[in-house]
Design a protein around this motif. Structure first.
Motif, mmCIF file in Angstrom:
data_model
loop_
_atom_site.group_PDB
_atom_site.id
_atom_site.type_symbol
_atom_site.label_atom_id
_atom_site.label_comp_id
_atom_site.label_asym_id
_atom_site.label_seq_id
_atom_site.Cartn_x
_atom_site.Cartn_y
_atom_site.Cartn_z
ATOM 1 N N GLU A 1 10.046 -0.797 -0.638
ATOM 2 C CA GLU A 1 10.716 -1.925 -1.281
ATOM 3 C C GLU A 1 12.168 -1.608 -1.642
ATOM 4 O O GLU A 1 12.935 -2.497 -1.990
ATOM 5 C CB GLU A 1 9.932 -2.375 -2.523
ATOM 6 N N ARG A 2 12.582 -0.360 -1.519
ATOM 7 C CA ARG A 2 13.973 -0.002 -1.814
ATOM 8 C C ARG A 2 14.827 0.003 -0.547
ATOM 9 O O ARG A 2 15.947 0.516 -0.542
ATOM 10 C CB ARG A 2 14.017 1.383 -2.463
ATOM 11 N N TRP B 1 11.569 3.781 2.913
ATOM 12 C CA TRP B 1 11.908 3.594 1.495
ATOM 13 C C TRP B 1 11.107 2.442 0.895
ATOM 14 O O TRP B 1 11.228 2.154 -0.290
ATOM 15 C CB TRP B 1 13.392 3.281 1.328
ATOM 16 N N TRP C 1 11.142 -3.472 6.523
ATOM 17 C CA TRP C 1 10.135 -3.535 5.459
ATOM 18 C C TRP C 1 9.859 -4.977 5.032
ATOM 19 O O TRP C 1 8.709 -5.435 5.104
ATOM 20 C CB TRP C 1 10.572 -2.662 4.281
ATOM 21 N N GLY D 1 14.427 8.782 5.490
ATOM 22 C CA GLY D 1 13.117 9.361 5.171
ATOM 23 C C GLY D 1 12.245 8.412 4.379
ATOM 24 O O GLY D 1 12.421 7.204 4.405
ATOM 25 N N GLY D 2 11.281 8.980 3.662
ATOM 26 C CA GLY D 2 10.348 8.181 2.873
ATOM 27 C C GLY D 2 8.921 8.412 3.330
ATOM 28 O O GLY D 2 8.542 9.530 3.677
ATOM 29 N N HIS D 3 8.162 7.352 3.359
ATOM 30 C CA HIS D 3 6.750 7.436 3.759
ATOM 31 C C HIS D 3 6.688 7.481 5.280
ATOM 32 O O HIS D 3 6.997 6.495 5.957
ATOM 33 C CB HIS D 3 6.008 6.219 3.217
ATOM 34 N N VAL D 4 6.256 8.621 5.799
ATOM 35 C CA VAL D 4 6.372 8.821 7.247
ATOM 36 C C VAL D 4 5.438 7.898 8.028
ATOM 37 O O VAL D 4 5.777 7.442 9.129
ATOM 38 C CB VAL D 4 6.147 10.312 7.606
#
Lengths: 380, 333
Positions: B46-47, B44, B68, B186-189
């Motif tokens: 920055e989220r 995710w 992150w 999920g998000g950027h794999v």
């Protein structure tokens, strides 16, 4: 007749009705009235003559209307499926001639020289990514004044930083000729926000530059090429966190801005590996004069030279051009030349003219071709 | 490649996207997951800290591992680390470029051959060329995986020793070692895999702890991360391997958002993908509300998740039905 049934009327029935009852037949309708590939233009008012002025290469540029009822003039033309046609009405009355925006049409296109009315074909869709703000986050545009050593004056720059720009990340760089116009007339920042948000392009830094004398400076000027390739790139690299190397840099422009981009790529190879050339004014002569006026002389000389001894200006070159532009011929001829020198090149044609909205509408296909985004990587 | 089997006893669930049809809660219940629950949401970006909806959905607090911001801080603190990661990125880009050149050719050849015959009843000349063509494609995929693995091993082994990473990695290990369940969002794999690898998230996870991944989180838990999109804004939409996953979920290729990213009506594309990824792996479409869970030596379906079969069909195994590698696909082909 109710407005509902009016919308169901055919173009033939409408023409008959206009002949019968005049302007009263127009109530509740949008003009030009488009049915399939037919478009009916109407002008209401006293006039001696009315003409449609549009800028479609190979077609007559001033087409006369016919007076079909008292003070009601009509003209039917063919309109292509995805066409966008900018036009004005020329109204001659009492020895005076005026160029008007179509009073019956709210659709307008803006450019630095004013506004034109717009007619669109049945399948033209204004791209949402260009006109709607759907991005969850927005980039910001910084204003800078660059004291140029090359030109000895101060140049305004607008620099787009993507959402969540961080010094701990590195970004590709796009330098955009006529960049302030791109921001205003294509909504470039909104387009970038939307495409970045959809992961179709990566977060990218865009340096928008504007020339006070583009006709000279963009016409294959070595001084301008040096300014862009050395001064501007250095400034951007010094101030922002950019990915290194030419493969992460692109240079773009429209019309003369495309000429300047191609020229810079050839003059200082290895600075930009990507070019985005929109409706490039790549006029050349195989024989005889070019007939485009003295402003084009340096451009024609440059393009003739390039055609004589073609070299690779960049690794990847994306061209877009409207089929209603006379420039389409020149742009089509660029494609095999670029490929012959080993550049990966692509040309997209649109049923549109030499205008900012055409250039806006091709931004997505060009930018995603040059800078494919992380769409493939994101699975939320 | 032999058919992989799922020999782990760890409860595993792979889910589709959770935005509109959250099923995480029932999945946790279904596999008997216990707390404490740790969360990896680095995809995710920055989220990552926005976990309130998730916690409300499962009715329990989670321990967000905060990978992150930890990585951002490490990059800020250690320029050398940042430089090493940049070098890795550049090499990965170059490897991908080279892989795509070859991939385009191999896929092009296969598509041409498939178009020249009926794969169900291949003719006597083209038919025998199909298996070698698929083998060449799989060999290319494997070669790319091996090269990426080599780069990953070299870079991550080096940077995990750096002070800027080590302290956080130790903290992560301590928290993960106590966990009853680990959630991977999920998000950027790519970012998700990198951050998990950087801080060694799964290294200390007890064998008994449940693990649930959704969307990109499901992809990184498998052996191979396959990137796919049949109608991208540019290009042919050739599915490509990004690199190895963590290999916890074996014998499965996770295809989250398949309904929107893949043309599942196009039997030829489905068949090609299924056969390419086959031989030991089922290709599973994981859309909203869909789930597969580990079940002995195979995968059990919830009646919604669909399998891409080598005959080009997309089938939903019945609830509780178990599938394993090629045999499951073969049965439906």
């Amino acid at each position: 007749m109710t407005s509902q049934t009016m919308t169901d009327i055919t173009i033939d029935a409408l023409q008959v009705r206009i002949q019968e009852i005049g302007a009263a037949a127009l109530t509740g309708l949008q003009f030009p009235f488009v049915e399939g590939n037919r478009a009916l233009f109407v002008y209401v008012g006293p006039a001696d003559e009315v003409r449609l002025h549009y800028w479609i290469f190979s077609l007559e540029s001033a087409v006369p209307f016919h007076c079909v009822h008292s003070d009601v003039w009509t003209l039917e033309i063919e309109i292509q499926d995805t066409a966008r046609v900018e036009y004005k009405l020329e109204v001659a009355s009492g020895g005076q001639q005026r160029l008007l925006k179509d009073p019956l049409n709210d659709q307008l296109a803006r450019d630095p020289f004013g506004a034109n009315s717009v007619a669109t074909g049945p399948n033209y869709v204004e791209p949402w990514w260009a006109v709607e703000d759907r991005a969850k986050r927005h980039g910001k545009v910084l204003e800078r004044q660059l004291k140029s050593e090359t030109f000895g004056d101060v140049r305004p720059l607008s620099i787009y930083l993507p959402p969540r720009y961080r010094e701990t990340r590195r970004y590709p760089l796009l330098v955009c000729h006529d960049g302030l116009d791109y921001l205003e007339f294509t909504g470039l920042a909104r387009v970038l926000d939307n495409l970045i948000d959809r992961q179709e392009i990566p977060p990218i830094v865009v340096c928008c530059t504007q020339s006070p004398n583009r006709i000279e400076e963009y016409a294959a000027s070595e001084k301008h090429a040096r300014f862009v390739c050395h001064e501007l790139v250095k400034l951007m690299e010094d101030e922002f966190s950019l990915l290194e190397g030419p493969s992460e840099r692109a240079l773009m422009g429209a019309s003369f801005g495309a000429v300047a981009s191609l020229h810079a790529g050839l003059t200082f190879p290895g600075v930009f590996d990507k070019l985005f050339l929109q409706s490039g004014s790549f006029a050349f002569t195989d024989i005889g004069p070019h007939g485009r006026g003295p402003l084009f002389d340096p451009v024609v000389e440059f393009v003739n030279g390039f055609r004589k001894k073609p070299r690779k200006p960049a690794e990847r070159v994306f061209l877009s051009c409207g089929t209603y532009e006379s420039l389409i011929v020149y742009n089509r001829s660029m494609l095999p030349m670029l490929r012959s020198v080993g550049a990966e090149a692509s040309l997209v044609e649109s049923q549109d003219g030499h205008n900012w909205e055409n250039w806006r509408d091709q931004l997505r296909v060009g930018l995603t071709w040059l800078f494919p985004g992380p769409l493939w990587m994101v699975y939320e | 490649m032999s058919a992989a089997t799922l020999t782990t006893t760890r409860p595993i669930a792979l889910l589709g996207p959770q935005h509109t049809t959250p099923t995480l809660s029932s999945a946790l219940e279904g596999i008997g997951a216990k707390g404490p629950i740790v969360l990896v949401a680095a995809g995710w970006e920055e989220r990552e800290a926005e976990t309130s909806e998730l916690e409300a959905h499962i009715g329990s607090k989670v321990q967000n591992l905060g990978l992150w911001p930890a990585c951002e801080a490490a990059f800020e603190e250690d320029a050398q680390l940042r430089a090493q990661m940049f070098v890795r990125y550049d090499r990965m880009q170059e490897l991908s470029r080279i892989y795509r050149i070859r991939l385009s050719a191999e896929l092009g050849a296969l598509r041409k051959l498939l178009a020249e015959t009926d794969p169900g009843r291949p003719n006597d000349l083209v038919g025998p060329a199909l298996n070698p063509a698929f083998e060449a494609l799989r060999a290319l995929d494997q070669n790319h995986l091996d090269r990426v693995t080599e780069v990953n091993d070299e870079v991550f082994d080096a940077i995990r020793k750096r002070d800027a990473v080590r302290a956080k990695a130790e903290e992560v290990a301590e928290r993960v070692a106590q966990a009853g369940a680990c959630l991977v969002a999920g998000g950027h794999v790519g970012i998700l895999y990198n951050r998990m690898r950087l801080f060694g998230v799964l290294d200390a996870l007890p064998e008994s702890a449940a693990i649930v991944g959704w969307s990109a989180g499901a992809m990184v838990l498998t052996e191979r991360i396959l990137l796919f999109h049949d109608s991208p804004p540019q290009g042919a939409g050739d599915a490509e391997l990004h690199g190895p996953g963590f290999g916890i979920a074996k014998g499965i290729t996770a295809l989250p958002h398949a309904g929107s990213r893949l043309d599942l009506e196009d039997g030829a594309r489905v068949a090609l993908l299924a056969r390419r990824m086959g031989e030991g792996s089922i290709s599973v479409a994981l859309d909203g509300g869909e789930c597969v869970v580990s079940s002995g030596a195979g995968w059990a379906f919830d009646g919604k998740a669909r399998v891409l079969a080598v005959d080009g069909s997309v089938v939903a195994p019945a609830q509780g039905e178990s599938a394993q590698g090629e045999s499951a696909q073969g049965a439906r082909a």
